[in-house]
Motif scaffolding. Structure first.
Motif, PDB file in Angstrom:
ATOM      1  N   ASN C 111      -8.649   0.080  54.411  1.00 10.60           N
ATOM      2  CA  ASN C 111      -8.126  -1.239  54.025  1.00 10.60           C
ATOM      3  C   ASN C 111      -6.801  -1.053  53.268  1.00 10.60           C
ATOM      4  OD1 ASN C 111      -7.704  -3.867  53.222  1.00 10.60           O
ATOM      5  ND2 ASN C 111      -9.842  -4.241  52.666  1.00 10.60           N
ATOM      6  N   LEU C 112      -5.789  -0.677  54.031  1.00  5.84           N
ATOM      7  CA  LEU C 112      -4.457  -0.458  53.468  1.00  5.84           C
ATOM      8  C   LEU C 112      -3.614  -1.717  53.624  1.00  5.84           C
ATOM      9  CD1 LEU C 112      -3.792   3.053  55.096  1.00  5.84           C
ATOM     10  CD2 LEU C 112      -4.073   2.625  52.642  1.00  5.84           C
ATOM     11  N   GLY C 113      -2.604  -1.877  52.760  1.00  6.55           N
ATOM     12  CA  GLY C 113      -1.645  -2.955  52.947  1.00  6.55           C
ATOM     13  C   GLY C 113      -0.800  -2.718  54.199  1.00  6.55           C
ATOM     14  N   THR C 114      -0.154  -3.789  54.658  1.00  6.69           N
ATOM     15  CA  THR C 114       0.645  -3.736  55.886  1.00  6.69           C
ATOM     16  C   THR C 114       1.640  -2.581  55.886  1.00  6.69           C
ATOM     17  OG1 THR C 114       0.537  -6.145  55.799  1.00  6.69           O
ATOM     18  CG2 THR C 114       2.096  -5.175  57.380  1.00  6.69           C
ATOM     19  N   TRP C 115       2.217  -2.308  54.739  1.00  2.20           N
ATOM     20  CA  TRP C 115       3.295  -1.305  54.665  1.00  2.20           C
ATOM     21  C   TRP C 115       2.834   0.028  54.108  1.00  2.20           C
ATOM     22  CZ3 TRP C 115       6.989  -2.982  57.547  1.00  2.20           C
ATOM     23  CH2 TRP C 115       7.190  -4.381  57.658  1.00  2.20           C
ATOM     24  N   GLN C 116       1.519   0.180  53.928  1.00  8.16           N
ATOM     25  CA  GLN C 116       1.037   1.432  53.338  1.00  8.16           C
ATOM     26  C   GLN C 116       0.627   2.457  54.394  1.00  8.16           C
ATOM     27  OE1 GLN C 116      -2.088  -0.215  50.714  1.00  8.16           O
ATOM     28  NE2 GLN C 116      -0.950   0.639  48.987  1.00  8.16           N
ATOM     29  N   GLY C 117       1.020   3.695  54.179  1.00  4.91           N
ATOM     30  CA  GLY C 117       0.578   4.804  55.014  1.00  4.91           C
ATOM     31  C   GLY C 117       0.245   5.985  54.124  1.00  4.91           C
ATOM     32  N   ILE C 118      -0.488   6.945  54.681  1.00  6.42           N
ATOM     33  CA  ILE C 118      -0.871   8.149  53.936  1.00  6.42           C
ATOM     34  C   ILE C 118       0.193   9.220  54.170  1.00  6.42           C
ATOM     35  CG2 ILE C 118      -2.672   9.897  53.630  1.00  6.42           C
ATOM     36  CD1 ILE C 118      -4.614   7.877  55.028  1.00  6.42           C
ATOM     37  N   TYR C 119       0.661   9.827  53.080  1.00  5.98           N
ATOM     38  CA  TYR C 119       1.671  10.890  53.178  1.00  5.98           C
ATOM     39  C   TYR C 119       1.060  12.242  52.802  1.00  5.98           C
ATOM     40  CZ  TYR C 119       5.822   7.712  52.643  1.00  5.98           C
ATOM     41  OH  TYR C 119       6.799   6.757  52.766  1.00  5.98           O
ATOM     42  N   LEU C 120       1.396  13.270  53.563  1.00  8.47           N
ATOM     43  CA  LEU C 120       1.290  14.642  53.072  1.00  8.47           C
ATOM     44  C   LEU C 120       2.663  15.037  52.558  1.00  8.47           C
ATOM     45  CD1 LEU C 120      -0.368  17.424  52.941  1.00  8.47           C
ATOM     46  CD2 LEU C 120       1.130  18.045  54.825  1.00  8.47           C
ATOM     47  N   CYS C 121       2.721  15.514  51.334  1.00  2.00           N
ATOM     48  CA  CYS C 121       3.977  15.950  50.731  1.00  2.00           C
ATOM     49  C   CYS C 121       3.942  17.477  50.702  1.00  2.00           C
ATOM     50  CB  CYS C 121       4.120  15.396  49.313  1.00  2.00           C
ATOM     51  SG  CYS C 121       3.554  13.687  49.129  1.00  2.00           S
ATOM     52  N   GLU C 122       4.677  18.084  51.604  1.00  4.16           N
ATOM     53  CA  GLU C 122       4.705  19.560  51.689  1.00  4.16           C
ATOM     54  C   GLU C 122       5.845  20.055  50.809  1.00  4.16           C
ATOM     55  OE1 GLU C 122       4.033  22.896  51.680  1.00  4.16           O
ATOM     56  OE2 GLU C 122       2.726  22.195  53.323  1.00  4.16           O
ATOM     57  N   HIS C 123       5.481  20.731  49.721  1.00  3.87           N
ATOM     58  CA  HIS C 123       6.493  21.138  48.752  1.00  3.87           C
ATOM     59  C   HIS C 123       7.040  22.546  49.005  1.00  3.87           C
ATOM     60  CE1 HIS C 123       5.315  17.541  46.747  1.00  3.87           C
ATOM     61  NE2 HIS C 123       4.157  17.999  46.335  1.00  3.87           N
ATOM     62  N   ARG C 124       6.294  23.365  49.758  1.00  3.26           N
ATOM     63  CA  ARG C 124       6.755  24.734  50.031  1.00  3.26           C
ATOM     64  C   ARG C 124       7.677  24.774  51.246  1.00  3.26           C
ATOM     65  NH1 ARG C 124       4.214  29.058  47.376  1.00  3.26           N
ATOM     66  NH2 ARG C 124       6.270  29.939  47.823  1.00  3.26           N
ATOM     67  N   ASN C 125       8.542  25.784  51.277  1.00  7.87           N
ATOM     68  CA  ASN C 125       9.403  25.966  52.455  1.00  7.87           C
ATOM     69  C   ASN C 125       8.570  26.298  53.693  1.00  7.87           C
ATOM     70  OD1 ASN C 125      11.725  25.496  50.942  1.00  7.87           O
ATOM     71  ND2 ASN C 125      11.863  27.646  50.309  1.00  7.87           N
ATOM     72  N   TYR C 126       7.523  27.102  53.514  1.00 11.07           N
ATOM     73  CA  TYR C 126       6.637  27.462  54.627  1.00 11.07           C
ATOM     74  C   TYR C 126       5.206  27.310  54.141  1.00 11.07           C
ATOM     75  CZ  TYR C 126      11.039  29.463  56.128  1.00 11.07           C
ATOM     76  OH  TYR C 126      12.359  29.620  56.452  1.00 11.07           O
ATOM     77  N   GLY C 127       4.677  26.099  54.213  1.00  9.64           N
ATOM     78  CA  GLY C 127       3.370  25.828  53.618  1.00  9.64           C
ATOM     79  C   GLY C 127       2.203  26.187  54.524  1.00  9.64           C
ATOM     80  N   GLY C 128       2.412  26.159  55.809  1.00 11.67           N
ATOM     81  CA  GLY C 128       1.336  26.477  56.757  1.00 11.67           C
ATOM     82  C   GLY C 128       0.311  25.360  56.861  1.00 11.67           C
ATOM     83  N   THR C 129      -0.827  25.700  57.469  1.00 14.80           N
ATOM     84  CA  THR C 129      -1.937  24.765  57.639  1.00 14.80           C
ATOM     85  C   THR C 129      -2.479  24.337  56.278  1.00 14.80           C
ATOM     86  OG1 THR C 129      -2.507  25.837  59.712  1.00 14.80           O
ATOM     87  CG2 THR C 129      -4.235  24.535  58.669  1.00 14.80           C
ATOM     88  N   ARG C 130      -2.815  23.082  56.123  1.00 15.12           N
ATOM     89  CA  ARG C 130      -3.361  22.592  54.851  1.00 15.12           C
ATOM     90  C   ARG C 130      -4.771  22.062  55.077  1.00 15.12           C
ATOM     91  NH1 ARG C 130      -0.542  24.833  50.793  1.00 15.12           N
ATOM     92  NH2 ARG C 130       1.661  24.280  50.735  1.00 15.12           N
ATOM     93  N   LYS C 131      -5.693  22.525  54.240  1.00 13.57           N
ATOM     94  CA  LYS C 131      -7.100  22.097  54.357  1.00 13.57           C
ATOM     95  C   LYS C 131      -7.363  20.870  53.502  1.00 13.57           C
ATOM     96  CE  LYS C 131      -8.980  26.653  55.234  1.00 13.57           C
ATOM     97  NZ  LYS C 131      -9.589  27.801  54.530  1.00 13.57           N
TER      98      LYS C 131
END
Lengths: 140, 140, 140
Positions: C111-131
């Motif tokens: 139940n998100l607002g019209t303009w809401q989405g989920i972000y992954l924020c990758e802070h590393r230069n080479y972060g790889g797969t995230r669990k």
């Protein structure tokens, strides 16, 4: 037992506002919950929710002062500028402060500390009505 | 199944502290939960909870260094100054970092990543004992 | 009713990424939930989760620009430097933005607002797969 409802908060001026009473007024159901949690979620990306000091109004005005310095509207490096100088900065403040709160429920009330209150942080100059989804997970 | 308890964390010096073991010691009930979540909530507005790197102590001291620069005590624009130079800055750090954590529970343990630990971030010079409400929602 | 699963997000470049669809693809179970909440937890200390504007890609690039200025890699005061210039800054961004989200579920959907989405924020230069651990607490 799960209770969920959508409520609308009255429009607020830009700044940090104590909304503990306004939230309580929308939740007569809370009295029935002996133990649980309440999830309070704002359906917007330019206003935030936080918990902070509920007594001295200068805490709220200092918050507004600080966050305006932290995320300056006169920065020249933003590309997302079409919706006004207070738009991209509002999105950033929203990601720093957050879109949701979880508060423990104990004996029919929010189990907050003596000095804790719920804040709506209105980051836009004219934010309008804000929609909130409250989900209570608890036991009678 | 809901388990809720209030615990008191031992007083900590100003700074970022790893408290994963201290939390575990208060939660023998965790072993009984096969799947669920734990909500950890601090009842104060000048200390915060976060999850971060659990190995190198310089991560914690660098956090303290960084947040002191981010929210400077020598700023002249704060009005809420009666409770000391470390008070308004503590409220701001609390709103940036947050008052609560939710951690998944799997097979009787917090399902944290290898490098994740729970931090208490004590923002005051003399914060004293800090009260925490833990609410577990889970299935055996 | 509690559903919990661990998923792996595909490696992402450094920056802010919209992952709402990627999360939905891993959650066919969501359709069965009438009312509840979903807890989305990242098992890492150098990538974060947030909710923000889901339409204009410049919001995401402005976020990356802003957070790189907020937590500068050329700061000389960090001691935790062995893992590269993007490591300590990633830990700090993670504590500012956060490791988990709770989203309300209504009629089988977030139940998100019209303009809401989920972000992954990758802070590393080479972060790889995230669990990611997703825990759904809900009722059919």
């Amino acid at each position: 037992m799960i209770i969920q409802k959508e409520i609308s908060l009255k429009p607020k001026s830009r700044g940090f506002h104590l909304i503990t009473s306004e939230i309580y007024n929308h939740l007569p159901e809370l009295k029935e919950i002996k133990t649980g949690i309440a999830h309070i979620f704002i359906k917007h990306t330019s206003a935030s929710l936080t918990i902070n000091e509920n007594a001295d109004p200068t805490v709220r005005s200092d918050m507004e002062t600080y966050f305006n310095k932290l995320v300056p509207e006169n920065a020249t490096y933003f590309e997302h500028t079409l919706e006004g100088k207070d738009d991209m900065t509002s999105h950033i403040k929203n990601t720093i402060i957050g879109s949701s709160l979880i508060i423990p429920i104990t004996n029919g009330k929010f189990n907050l500390g003596t000095w804790q209150g719920i804040y709506l942080c209105e980051h836009r100059n004219y934010g309008g009505t804000r929609k909130i989804i409250i989900t209570i997970l608890g036991e009678r």
